[in-house]
Every structure is written in C-alpha cells, then in structure tokens.
Design a protein around this motif. Structure first.
Motif, PDB file in Angstrom:
ATOM      1  N   THR A   8       0.843  -1.190   0.000  1.00 50.85           N
ATOM      2  CA  THR A   8       0.000   0.000   0.000  1.00 50.85           C
ATOM      3  C   THR A   8       0.877   1.238   0.000  1.00 50.85           C
ATOM      4  O   THR A   8       1.988   1.246   0.525  1.00 50.85           O
ATOM      5  CB  THR A   8      -0.900   0.029   1.247  1.00 50.85           C
ATOM      6  OG1 THR A   8      -0.089  -0.030   2.419  1.00 50.85           O
ATOM      7  CG2 THR A   8      -1.862  -1.156   1.238  1.00 50.85           C
ATOM      8  N   ALA A   9       0.336   2.303  -0.601  1.00 51.57           N
ATOM      9  CA  ALA A   9       1.067   3.565  -0.610  1.00 51.57           C
ATOM     10  C   ALA A   9       0.934   4.229   0.745  1.00 51.57           C
ATOM     11  O   ALA A   9      -0.024   4.014   1.475  1.00 51.57           O
ATOM     12  CB  ALA A   9       0.516   4.474  -1.704  1.00 51.57           C
ATOM     13  N   ALA A  10       1.918   5.057   1.088  1.00 51.53           N
ATOM     14  CA  ALA A  10       1.876   5.773   2.362  1.00 51.53           C
ATOM     15  C   ALA A  10       2.402   7.177   2.146  1.00 51.53           C
ATOM     16  O   ALA A  10       3.238   7.425   1.277  1.00 51.53           O
ATOM     17  CB  ALA A  10       2.690   5.046   3.419  1.00 51.53           C
ATOM     18  N   SER A  11       1.950   8.095   2.934  1.00 53.31           N
ATOM     19  CA  SER A  11       2.370   9.478   2.822  1.00 53.31           C
ATOM     20  C   SER A  11       3.825   9.627   3.261  1.00 53.31           C
ATOM     21  O   SER A  11       4.291   8.970   4.197  1.00 53.31           O
ATOM     22  CB  SER A  11       1.481  10.362   3.684  1.00 53.31           C
ATOM     23  OG  SER A  11       1.951  11.700   3.676  1.00 53.31           O
ATOM     24  N   ALA A  12       4.535  10.510   2.574  1.00 51.31           N
ATOM     25  CA  ALA A  12       5.923  10.822   2.937  1.00 51.31           C
ATOM     26  C   ALA A  12       6.021  12.189   3.586  1.00 51.31           C
ATOM     27  O   ALA A  12       7.127  12.702   3.782  1.00 51.31           O
ATOM     28  CB  ALA A  12       6.803  10.762   1.694  1.00 51.31           C
ATOM     29  N   VAL A  13       4.882  12.779   3.923  1.00 52.52           N
ATOM     30  CA  VAL A  13       4.867  14.141   4.466  1.00 52.52           C
ATOM     31  C   VAL A  13       5.719  14.253   5.722  1.00 52.52           C
ATOM     32  O   VAL A  13       6.419  15.253   5.934  1.00 52.52           O
ATOM     33  CB  VAL A  13       3.422  14.591   4.746  1.00 52.52           C
ATOM     34  CG1 VAL A  13       3.408  15.927   5.490  1.00 52.52           C
ATOM     35  CG2 VAL A  13       2.640  14.717   3.443  1.00 52.52           C
ATOM     36  N   ASP A  14       5.699  13.222   6.568  1.00 55.97           N
ATOM     37  CA  ASP A  14       6.458  13.300   7.821  1.00 55.97           C
ATOM     38  C   ASP A  14       7.969  13.318   7.604  1.00 55.97           C
ATOM     39  O   ASP A  14       8.726  13.628   8.527  1.00 55.97           O
ATOM     40  CB  ASP A  14       6.083  12.128   8.732  1.00 55.97           C
ATOM     41  CG  ASP A  14       6.412  10.787   8.106  1.00 55.97           C
ATOM     42  OD1 ASP A  14       5.947  10.528   6.977  1.00 55.97           O
ATOM     43  OD2 ASP A  14       7.137   9.989   8.735  1.00 55.97           O
ATOM     44  N   LEU A  15       8.425  12.992   6.390  1.00 59.97           N
ATOM     45  CA  LEU A  15       9.856  13.025   6.075  1.00 59.97           C
ATOM     46  C   LEU A  15      10.306  14.402   5.600  1.00 59.97           C
ATOM     47  O   LEU A  15      11.498  14.640   5.425  1.00 59.97           O
ATOM     48  CB  LEU A  15      10.182  11.998   4.987  1.00 59.97           C
ATOM     49  CG  LEU A  15       9.800  10.546   5.267  1.00 59.97           C
ATOM     50  CD1 LEU A  15      10.152   9.671   4.064  1.00 59.97           C
ATOM     51  CD2 LEU A  15      10.500  10.031   6.520  1.00 59.97           C
ATOM     52  N   LEU A  16       9.328  15.309   5.389  1.00 59.72           N
ATOM     53  CA  LEU A  16       9.616  16.608   4.799  1.00 59.72           C
ATOM     54  C   LEU A  16       9.333  17.694   5.824  1.00 59.72           C
ATOM     55  O   LEU A  16       8.240  18.277   5.862  1.00 59.72           O
ATOM     56  CB  LEU A  16       8.759  16.812   3.539  1.00 59.72           C
ATOM     57  CG  LEU A  16       8.841  15.679   2.512  1.00 59.72           C
ATOM     58  CD1 LEU A  16       7.831  15.901   1.392  1.00 59.72           C
ATOM     59  CD2 LEU A  16      10.251  15.551   1.964  1.00 59.72           C
ATOM     60  N   SER A  17      10.306  17.965   6.663  1.00 56.49           N
ATOM     61  CA  SER A  17      10.144  18.912   7.770  1.00 56.49           C
ATOM     62  C   SER A  17       9.603  20.257   7.292  1.00 56.49           C
ATOM     63  O   SER A  17      10.121  20.864   6.349  1.00 56.49           O
ATOM     64  CB  SER A  17      11.493  19.109   8.466  1.00 56.49           C
ATOM     65  OG  SER A  17      11.398  20.044   9.502  1.00 56.49           O
ATOM     66  N   GLY A  18       8.538  20.711   7.955  1.00 61.43           N
ATOM     67  CA  GLY A  18       7.953  22.006   7.639  1.00 61.43           C
ATOM     68  C   GLY A  18       6.865  21.967   6.587  1.00 61.43           C
ATOM     69  O   GLY A  18       6.194  22.975   6.339  1.00 61.43           O
ATOM     70  N   PHE A  19       6.682  20.809   5.946  1.00 58.53           N
ATOM     71  CA  PHE A  19       5.676  20.693   4.891  1.00 58.53           C
ATOM     72  C   PHE A  19       4.513  19.825   5.350  1.00 58.53           C
ATOM     73  O   PHE A  19       4.693  18.839   6.075  1.00 58.53           O
ATOM     74  CB  PHE A  19       6.284  20.081   3.625  1.00 58.53           C
ATOM     75  CG  PHE A  19       7.052  21.053   2.782  1.00 58.53           C
ATOM     76  CD1 PHE A  19       6.439  21.721   1.725  1.00 58.53           C
ATOM     77  CD2 PHE A  19       8.391  21.321   3.051  1.00 58.53           C
ATOM     78  CE1 PHE A  19       7.146  22.635   0.947  1.00 58.53           C
ATOM     79  CE2 PHE A  19       9.110  22.231   2.288  1.00 58.53           C
ATOM     80  CZ  PHE A  19       8.481  22.884   1.230  1.00 58.53           C
ATOM     81  N   ASP A  20       3.312  20.210   4.898  1.00 55.22           N
ATOM     82  CA  ASP A  20       2.142  19.343   5.016  1.00 55.22           C
ATOM     83  C   ASP A  20       1.549  19.221   3.617  1.00 55.22           C
ATOM     84  O   ASP A  20       2.081  19.784   2.641  1.00 55.22           O
ATOM     85  CB  ASP A  20       1.129  19.892   6.016  1.00 55.22           C
ATOM     86  CG  ASP A  20       0.678  21.314   5.697  1.00 55.22           C
ATOM     87  OD1 ASP A  20       0.847  21.761   4.525  1.00 55.22           O
ATOM     88  OD2 ASP A  20       0.162  21.988   6.594  1.00 55.22           O
ATOM     89  N   ALA A  21       0.470  18.475   3.476  1.00 55.28           N
ATOM     90  CA  ALA A  21      -0.103  18.227   2.154  1.00 55.28           C
ATOM     91  C   ALA A  21      -0.517  19.530   1.472  1.00 55.28           C
ATOM     92  O   ALA A  21      -0.336  19.691   0.255  1.00 55.28           O
ATOM     93  CB  ALA A  21      -1.290  17.276   2.273  1.00 55.28           C
ATOM     94  N   VAL A  22      -1.059  20.473   2.233  1.00 52.20           N
ATOM     95  CA  VAL A  22      -1.494  21.735   1.646  1.00 52.20           C
ATOM     96  C   VAL A  22      -0.309  22.517   1.099  1.00 52.20           C
ATOM     97  O   VAL A  22      -0.352  23.056  -0.023  1.00 52.20           O
ATOM     98  CB  VAL A  22      -2.257  22.581   2.694  1.00 52.20           C
ATOM     99  CG1 VAL A  22      -2.577  23.967   2.132  1.00 52.20           C
ATOM    100  CG2 VAL A  22      -3.531  21.863   3.116  1.00 52.20           C
ATOM    101  N   ARG A  23       0.763  22.572   1.886  1.00 52.43           N
ATOM    102  CA  ARG A  23       1.941  23.328   1.427  1.00 52.43           C
ATOM    103  C   ARG A  23       2.586  22.651   0.227  1.00 52.43           C
ATOM    104  O   ARG A  23       3.067  23.330  -0.685  1.00 52.43           O
ATOM    105  CB  ARG A  23       2.946  23.468   2.571  1.00 52.43           C
ATOM    106  CG  ARG A  23       4.113  24.394   2.221  1.00 52.43           C
ATOM    107  CD  ARG A  23       5.075  24.561   3.374  1.00 52.43           C
ATOM    108  NE  ARG A  23       6.197  25.410   2.994  1.00 52.43           N
ATOM    109  CZ  ARG A  23       7.278  25.626   3.745  1.00 52.43           C
ATOM    110  NH1 ARG A  23       7.357  25.069   4.954  1.00 52.43           N
ATOM    111  NH2 ARG A  23       8.250  26.398   3.304  1.00 52.43           N
TER     112      ARG A  23
END
Length: 428
Positions: A8-23
């Motif tokens: 399954t696919a998973a979000s990588a947002v937590d690996l990108l400090s300072g970014f969330d999906a909106v940004r």
C-alpha cells in the motif's frame, strides 16, 4: 536506489520537515518567484530525506493503474519514463546559498507503454540530458488530480539514449545510473567518500559482468587506448570512459565488503585493489603542493602510481590468494587492462609522506578485463627455472626502480629538464 514494490502507498509528508499536504500542493504551478521558492524548499527537503525510507512508503510504479488511481498529495511513488521536454527554473537569489541550489528542472516524461505523460520536478541532472533519455526517481505526489500528474524528487537516476562515449553506453546498458558517474567528476583529487558509494559499486558490478557485444554489428567495440599522463592532465575528458592502458602491478590487497546491500550488489563480499605503476615516457609530473603547504613542487618522472580495482583477478595474479586468509600480496607483473576510468583520487602513501606533500593523487580505474604482458615461458624445466629467476629479478627491479626514481625525482628532473616535457598538476 530501491525500486521494490510495496502493498500500500503511504504518505511521505512526515519526512519533509515544515511541509504538510497543503503546502506541498501549493508548490505548483510554478508561476512566480514565490512558488519557485516553495518548490526549491521542497526539493531541498527531498534531497535530505532517507531514500530507503521513502522507498518503503511506495506501493509500486506510477505506470501501474491501480497505484496511480489511489495517489494523493504527499504520497511516495516510483516514477519512470522517457524525457519529452525539459523546463528550467531559477531558484530565488535569497535562497541559493541556504539551499545550495541555483536552479531546478521540470522533466516531462512519457510513461512506458502509454500515451500519458507526467511532470517531475527535481534538482538539475548532472550531464547532457536530452529528449529520449530514460529516467527513474522515487518521488512524492504534488498534484494527482490533473490530467498530467505532477511529482517532485530529490534526485533522478539517468540512463541516456545517446551516451557521449562507448564507456557510458556500456555502463548504461548494464543499468548504471550515469548521473552518479557525472557527479563523481566534481570530487576529483579527493579521497573516496560516502558520496562515491553508489557510483563506485555500480561501476565495479558492471565491470565484473560486462557485456561487450557491439551496439552496431558493423562496428566492433574497442576501448580507448590512453597513457596514464592523459588521465592526470585532463581527467574531465575520461570520466566513465572505457579505456585500455598498460601498467605494472606492485601490490594487491583484498578489500572486504561488509555492507549486506553492497555484497548483494556485487555478488560477493570482497574486491581487489591493485597498486600499480604506469609509464610516463618523457614526461615529468610537477605536483603543486596543497593549500597551506610550503616548499617546491614535487617532481615525478619515469613511472607514476595508478590504482586499479577489480571484482576478480586473472589466474596469473590470483596465485598469491589461494590462501583465503591472505589479504595483501606483492605481485609484480606487466599487464594490459581494459576498464572504466572513475576519477582522480587522493590517498596517503610513503613517498608523499616522506616528501612532506600531503596525499598522493592518482587515477582510479575499475578493471573489466586483464591481459598478461609477460613473455611466454618454455615448458623445459631448466628454462622454467631461469624464467622464474628472471621474473623475481624483474619484480625486484620494478620495486627498486620505483623507489630509486622517486627518491631522485627532483635531481633527475632538473638534469633532464631541457629534454623532457613538464606537466603541472594541481594537488588539492
């Protein structure tokens, strides 16, 4: 890079400090300097992200319709395709120093076996990229809803369709990411470091099982014949080139490979480093001392150190390693090698230490084929004994010559200055 599939696919947002999906979603379209700055920051974070962790979040390749259908902004996914267009963007001047990035690219890719295309934003590829080149990347989704889906990647693997040289064509055919080879050129005259790992081991693995079948049956493949001095004078012209060169081996060291991933990549747990010498002919090498060092330049003539690495050894060199515990063997043998020039590298050796000149700088060549240049031996026992004695004498003579030549390099060079060509090589 790892391109293995996941369930399954998973979000990588937590690996990108300072970014969330909106940004992340706000990084596209790149319509002004403010958005360009946001995209630059996102690419910076992706370059810093752990590639193995990023790969573990992916469910598979974008060409898989079931994978593509379930993607949302911030998900990790494998992208691969053929370049149809390249667009260049400038990083805002206020960010270039902080991000160590002056520009970035948008690669428009045609997907394999499909009429669809995607866009991948990434730092600039090192090399002469063009339409038709194949690229791969582990990327994150920026916009999955548009007709042309948009992604961002911290780095892109590059497999050119029309490589610059025979060597690059051979490496690309073996699956070597040529962006790594191009990047290695920026580390000339430096010691081997962590950044060399992927390029070095991929080249070593490719040379081990090199496919030398002609790309065109009418044009057989032939390595480029070079002299050691050419690699010293203009290394930028030979990175990744498939070359042929004569040398004399001096010492062979069995290097253990302890990392399981590298063992799997190489198919074994060791490789060999061969310290050799190359003939300089009528050239004197003038090594400028490094920054902060004092004294006259270091002069070398006659022979010059050349480093060879190989996954395997030919029988005429491997006799000393029948004992599995053997790590180092002194083996003097004239050889002709085919191989890939990696880069100039620096390392400590006794000569440079004695001269007070810091580290030795020399060519590093990954060998794909060996040929003995020693005279054939007679089957007659008496002749064989004489041959062995001569071989020992040659080895001793080679070692003595190297030692004597280097010991007297300054004096010899001054005496023969009018007869020899002097070449200045910066030693950094």
């Amino acid at each position: 890079m790892c391109f293995g599939g996941r369930a399954t696919a998973a979000s990588a947002v937590d690996l990108l400090s300072g970014f969330d999906a909106v940004r992340i979603g706000g990084c596209f379209p790149v319509s002004d300097s403010e958005v360009a700055g946001e995209m630059s920051r996102l690419l910076y974070r992706l370059r810093k992200a752990d590639e193995d962790v990023l790969a573990s979040r992916s469910s598979g390749p974008i060409r898989d319709e079931s994978v593509a259908a379930g993607l949302t902004t911030g998900d990790a996914v494998e992208v691969e395709g053929t370049i149809t267009a390249v667009r260049q963007y400038e990083v805002p001047e206020s960010l270039t120093e902080f991000l160590d990035l002056k520009s970035f690219q948008e690669l428009v890719l045609a997907l394999p076996g499909s009429e669809e295309s995607i866009s991948v934003f990434a730092p600039p590829l090192v090399g002469k990229i063009s339409q038709g080149d194949r690229v791969k990347a582990m990327a994150v989704v920026i916009d999955a809803s548009s007709a042309e889906q948009v992604f961002a990647a911290g780095r892109v693997a590059w497999f050119p369709s029309m490589a610059e040289s025979v060597g690059w064509k051979l490496l690309a055919r073996q699956g070597v990411d040529l962006s790594r080879i191009a990047e290695a050129a920026s580390r000339n005259r430096r010691s081997l470091e962590a950044a060399d790992g992927d390029a070095f081991y991929s080249m070593l693995a490719a040379a081990k099982d090199l496919n030398t079948e002609p790309f065109d049956p009418a044009n057989p493949l032939t390595p480029l014949a070079v002299q050691p001095v050419a690699l010293l004078q203009s290394p930028q012209d030979y990175h990744g080139q498939w070359i042929r060169m004569n040398a004399s081996t001096v010492r062979i060291t069995r290097i253990s490979v302890t990392d399981p991933a590298r063992q799997q990549q190489l198919g074994q747990d060791h490789y060999y480093q061969i310290d050799a010498s190359g003939d300089l002919g009528n050239t004197i090498i003038q090594l400028a001392r490094g920054e902060g060092e004092t004294g006259d330049p270091i002069l070398m003539s006659g022979t010059y150190p050349v480093s060879l690495v190989s996954a395997t050894l030919p029988s005429f060199l491997s006799e000393q390693f029948k004992d599995k515990d053997a790590v180092v063997a002194m083996v003097g043998h004239p050889v002709s090698i085919d191989g890939f020039f990696y880069r100039l590298w620096s390392y400590k050796n006794e000569f440079m230490t004695r001269e007070g000149g810091g580290k030795q700088v020399g060519p590093l060549v990954v060998v794909s084929a060996w040929q003995s240049m020693a005279p054939p031996t007679d089957e007659n026992d008496e002749v064989q004994v004489i041959g062995y004695a001569l071989a020992v004498a040659i080895v001793v003579a080679i070692l003595a010559t190297i030692w004597w030549t280097r010991r007297n390099a300054k004096e010899d060079a001054k005496v023969r200055e009018n007869a020899y060509e002097s070449v200045k090589i910066d030693l950094e």
